[in-house]
Design a protein around this motif. Structure first.
Motif, PDB file in Angstrom:
ATOM      1  N   ASP A  11       0.821  -1.214   0.000  1.00  0.00           N
ATOM      2  CA  ASP A  11       0.000   0.000   0.000  1.00  0.00           C
ATOM      3  C   ASP A  11       0.853   1.261   0.000  1.00  0.00           C
ATOM      4  OD1 ASP A  11       0.546  -1.074   2.638  1.00  0.00           O
ATOM      5  OD2 ASP A  11      -0.688   0.517   3.488  1.00  0.00           O
ATOM      6  N   HIS A  12       2.120   1.123   0.359  1.00  0.00           N
ATOM      7  CA  HIS A  12       3.057   2.247   0.350  1.00  0.00           C
ATOM      8  C   HIS A  12       3.945   2.262  -0.890  1.00  0.00           C
ATOM      9  CE1 HIS A  12       2.472   3.555   4.621  1.00  0.00           C
ATOM     10  NE2 HIS A  12       1.971   2.334   4.680  1.00  0.00           N
ATOM     11  N   ILE A  13       4.301   1.109  -1.434  1.00  0.00           N
ATOM     12  CA  ILE A  13       5.404   1.068  -2.406  1.00  0.00           C
ATOM     13  C   ILE A  13       5.036   0.565  -3.794  1.00  0.00           C
ATOM     14  CG2 ILE A  13       6.978   0.660  -0.479  1.00  0.00           C
ATOM     15  CD1 ILE A  13       7.403  -2.194  -1.638  1.00  0.00           C
ATOM     16  N   ALA A  14       3.793   0.134  -4.019  1.00  0.00           N
ATOM     17  CA  ALA A  14       3.462  -0.477  -5.314  1.00  0.00           C
ATOM     18  C   ALA A  14       3.558   0.515  -6.467  1.00  0.00           C
ATOM     19  CB  ALA A  14       2.068  -1.104  -5.264  1.00  0.00           C
ATOM     20  N   GLY A  15       3.545   1.812  -6.176  1.00  0.00           N
ATOM     21  CA  GLY A  15       3.679   2.807  -7.233  1.00  0.00           C
ATOM     22  C   GLY A  15       5.107   3.113  -7.639  1.00  0.00           C
ATOM     23  N   ALA A  16       6.073   2.407  -7.078  1.00  0.00           N
ATOM     24  CA  ALA A  16       7.478   2.724  -7.348  1.00  0.00           C
ATOM     25  C   ALA A  16       7.855   2.542  -8.813  1.00  0.00           C
ATOM     26  CB  ALA A  16       8.392   1.873  -6.467  1.00  0.00           C
ATOM     27  N   GLY A  17       7.236   1.598  -9.494  1.00  0.00           N
ATOM     28  CA  GLY A  17       7.559   1.372 -10.899  1.00  0.00           C
ATOM     29  C   GLY A  17       7.279   2.593 -11.757  1.00  0.00           C
ATOM     30  N   LEU A  18       6.136   3.230 -11.527  1.00  0.00           N
ATOM     31  CA  LEU A  18       5.790   4.455 -12.254  1.00  0.00           C
ATOM     32  C   LEU A  18       6.829   5.542 -12.001  1.00  0.00           C
ATOM     33  CD1 LEU A  18       4.357   7.481 -11.749  1.00  0.00           C
ATOM     34  CD2 LEU A  18       3.915   6.296 -13.898  1.00  0.00           C
ATOM     35  N   MET A  19       7.222   5.723 -10.731  1.00  0.00           N
ATOM     36  CA  MET A  19       8.184   6.770 -10.401  1.00  0.00           C
ATOM     37  C   MET A  19       9.563   6.465 -10.988  1.00  0.00           C
ATOM     38  SD  MET A  19       6.664   9.201  -8.879  1.00  0.00           S
ATOM     39  CE  MET A  19       5.047   9.481  -8.142  1.00  0.00           C
ATOM     40  N   ALA A  20       9.901   5.185 -11.094  1.00  0.00           N
ATOM     41  CA  ALA A  20      11.161   4.822 -11.756  1.00  0.00           C
ATOM     42  C   ALA A  20      11.104   5.188 -13.236  1.00  0.00           C
ATOM     43  CB  ALA A  20      11.441   3.332 -11.573  1.00  0.00           C
ATOM     44  N   GLU A  21       9.960   4.963 -13.883  1.00  0.00           N
ATOM     45  CA  GLU A  21       9.794   5.359 -15.282  1.00  0.00           C
ATOM     46  C   GLU A  21       9.955   6.870 -15.436  1.00  0.00           C
ATOM     47  OE1 GLU A  21       6.070   3.989 -16.822  1.00  0.00           O
ATOM     48  OE2 GLU A  21       6.411   1.922 -16.181  1.00  0.00           O
ATOM     49  N   ALA A  22       9.568   7.624 -14.396  1.00  0.00           N
ATOM     50  CA  ALA A  22       9.667   9.080 -14.432  1.00  0.00           C
ATOM     51  C   ALA A  22      11.072   9.577 -14.121  1.00  0.00           C
ATOM     52  CB  ALA A  22       8.670   9.686 -13.445  1.00  0.00           C
ATOM     53  N   GLY A  23      11.999   8.644 -13.883  1.00  0.00           N
ATOM     54  CA  GLY A  23      13.387   9.025 -13.641  1.00  0.00           C
ATOM     55  C   GLY A  23      13.820   8.972 -12.202  1.00  0.00           C
ATOM     56  N   GLY A  24      12.921   8.584 -11.287  1.00  0.00           N
ATOM     57  CA  GLY A  24      13.262   8.533  -9.878  1.00  0.00           C
ATOM     58  C   GLY A  24      14.190   7.381  -9.535  1.00  0.00           C
ATOM     59  N   GLU A  25      14.973   7.582  -8.478  1.00  0.00           N
ATOM     60  CA  GLU A  25      15.865   6.535  -7.972  1.00  0.00           C
ATOM     61  C   GLU A  25      15.178   5.872  -6.781  1.00  0.00           C
ATOM     62  OE1 GLU A  25      20.560   5.994  -6.901  1.00  0.00           O
ATOM     63  OE2 GLU A  25      19.544   7.721  -6.014  1.00  0.00           O
ATOM     64  N   VAL A  26      14.733   4.645  -6.956  1.00  0.00           N
ATOM     65  CA  VAL A  26      13.997   3.948  -5.900  1.00  0.00           C
ATOM     66  C   VAL A  26      14.980   3.582  -4.789  1.00  0.00           C
ATOM     67  CG1 VAL A  26      12.481   2.028  -5.342  1.00  0.00           C
ATOM     68  CG2 VAL A  26      12.350   3.111  -7.600  1.00  0.00           C
ATOM     69  N   THR A  27      14.660   4.027  -3.580  1.00  0.00           N
ATOM     70  CA  THR A  27      15.572   3.955  -2.441  1.00  0.00           C
ATOM     71  C   THR A  27      14.874   3.289  -1.272  1.00  0.00           C
ATOM     72  OG1 THR A  27      16.631   6.015  -3.164  1.00  0.00           O
ATOM     73  CG2 THR A  27      16.952   5.374  -0.861  1.00  0.00           C
ATOM     74  N   GLY A  28      15.545   2.350  -0.614  1.00  0.00           N
ATOM     75  CA  GLY A  28      14.924   1.679   0.525  1.00  0.00           C
ATOM     76  C   GLY A  28      15.956   1.014   1.406  1.00  0.00           C
ATOM     77  N   ASP A  29      15.472   0.492   2.511  1.00  0.00           N
ATOM     78  CA  ASP A  29      16.311  -0.249   3.443  1.00  0.00           C
ATOM     79  C   ASP A  29      16.985  -1.421   2.730  1.00  0.00           C
ATOM     80  OD1 ASP A  29      16.660  -2.549   5.537  1.00  0.00           O
ATOM     81  OD2 ASP A  29      16.451  -0.720   6.738  1.00  0.00           O
ATOM     82  N   ALA A  30      18.215  -1.715   3.143  1.00  0.00           N
ATOM     83  CA  ALA A  30      18.971  -2.797   2.500  1.00  0.00           C
ATOM     84  C   ALA A  30      18.287  -4.146   2.641  1.00  0.00           C
ATOM     85  CB  ALA A  30      20.374  -2.853   3.093  1.00  0.00           C
TER      86      ALA A  30
END
Length: 351
Positions: free
Chosen positions: A144-163
């Motif tokens: 519910d928090h992170i499923a949109g990360a793919g769209l933001m990666a397409e927009a040029g974002g750097e997906v960042t998270g805990d190791a």
């Protein structure tokens, strides 16, 4: 600004279609958007074989669905999720999402629970600034928090998270791909890519947005085994992710004892606190008060069942009865508390 909108249909049900915003096709002028649209749409559909295309258009940004953003401080905005469990009615939009606009780039703190929600968040950001999307920070591994990360990666974002997040996501992603569309609606989920972070954070780290910095702080296993807080230096606003729930019943998916340990030794107070669910609070103590009472009551109820020598089948109804006074003010209380009781029992029975 013009955005490329593709009509995407479910291959299994060609009559079920929804617009998908493809950020790679966005352009300042309609002609530039149209020039690259066919190639962008074809490439995106090739990467999503469960969908088919039924035409595209380059639409003014104002025509794209956009989330409502509330400004908490200059350059710090949030979208408030519904205080409810996942449902077709809320289309999975239950988490609080954050945006911090610096002088050089924009950070997204949790990109939403579906492709559809992330598109609307992207449109809302673009309505405010043309700065590039920078870090897309995942506060923990729940969809519910992170499923949109793919769209933001397409927009040029750097997906960042805990190791620890990639392993946690890999263990659950296939199940979520099967179960979540039924919970929120197949069209809301259509085109969603569960992507792992490419920038991994193993210790406290600071990201510069220009004019402000974000401090990312991983947390020992608590709500999950991949929790991380984010604090904006300019405003002091603290994003806790699901380390703090308000209104929606807390979910123990990591360690009850670890969660209580974090609550007993929280980070210093600063600015406003944005919980993972529920309203913003002026202090962390206020934000976490009801959650702390709930989790302590759960610990005490489980401990009492164990002290009484009750097996799991006996303990669960006893814990549920002991927790009943905690129910007011919490959405999804009964089902979530039953799951929490089982998780906490398994964790504490070896104490």
């Amino acid at each position: 600004m013009f955005v490329l909108m593709l009509t995407a249909c479910l291959a299994a049900d060609p009559a079920a279609c929804a617009p998908r915003l493809l950020p790679q096709g966005s352009a300042a002028e309609a002609a530039a958007c149209q020039q690259g649209a066919e190639a962008v749409a074809a490439a995106w559909l090739a990467a999503h074989p469960d969908l088919t295309g039924r035409g595209w258009t380059c639409a003014p940004l104002a025509e794209a669905p956009a989330l409502e953003l509330t400004e908490l401080a200059p350059g710090v905005l949030i979208h408030r999720g519904a205080d409810a469990e996942l449902s077709p009615e809320n289309r999975g939009r239950i988490a609080n999402l954050g945006v911090v606009i610096g002088e050089a780039r924009v950070a997204v703190i949790d990109p939403g629970g579906s492709r559809e929600e992330a598109e609307a968040l992207y449109a809302a950001i673009r309505a405010r600034t043309a700065l590039p999307i920078g870090p897309v920070i995942l506060t923990h591994m729940h969809p519910d928090h992170i499923a949109g990360a793919g769209l933001m990666a397409e927009a040029g974002g750097e997906v960042t998270g805990d190791a620890r997040l990639p392993a946690a996501l890999a263990a659950r992603a296939e199940t979520w791909r099967e179960t979540i569309p039924a919970q929120i609606g197949a069209l809301a989920w259509a085109g969603t890519d569960l992507v792992a972070p490419t920038r991994l954070v193993a210790g406290a780290e600071t990201l510069d947005l220009g004019g402000t910095t974000l401090t990312l702080t991983p947390v020992a296993t608590a709500h999950t085994d991949s929790d991380m807080t984010v604090r904006d230096s300019r405003s002091g606003v603290l994003f806790t992710g699901d380390l703090v729930f308000r209104g929606l019943t807390p979910v123990v998916d990591g360690s009850l004892k670890g969660w209580l340990a974090w609550l007993d030794a929280p980070p210093p107070e600063g600015g406003l606190v944005v919980p993972g669910h529920g309203p913003v609070a002026p202090t962390l103590a206020e934000a976490a008060a009801a959650e702390t009472a709930y989790l302590r009551a759960l610990r005490d109820a489980v401990r009492a069942a164990l002290d009484a020598g009750q097996g799991l089948s006996e303990a669960l109804p006893a814990i549920g009865a002991a927790m009943a006074p905690q129910a007011p003010g919490w959405a999804g209380f009964e089902a979530t508390t039953a799951r929490n009781a089982a998780a906490a029992y398994a964790e504490m029975e070896w104490d």
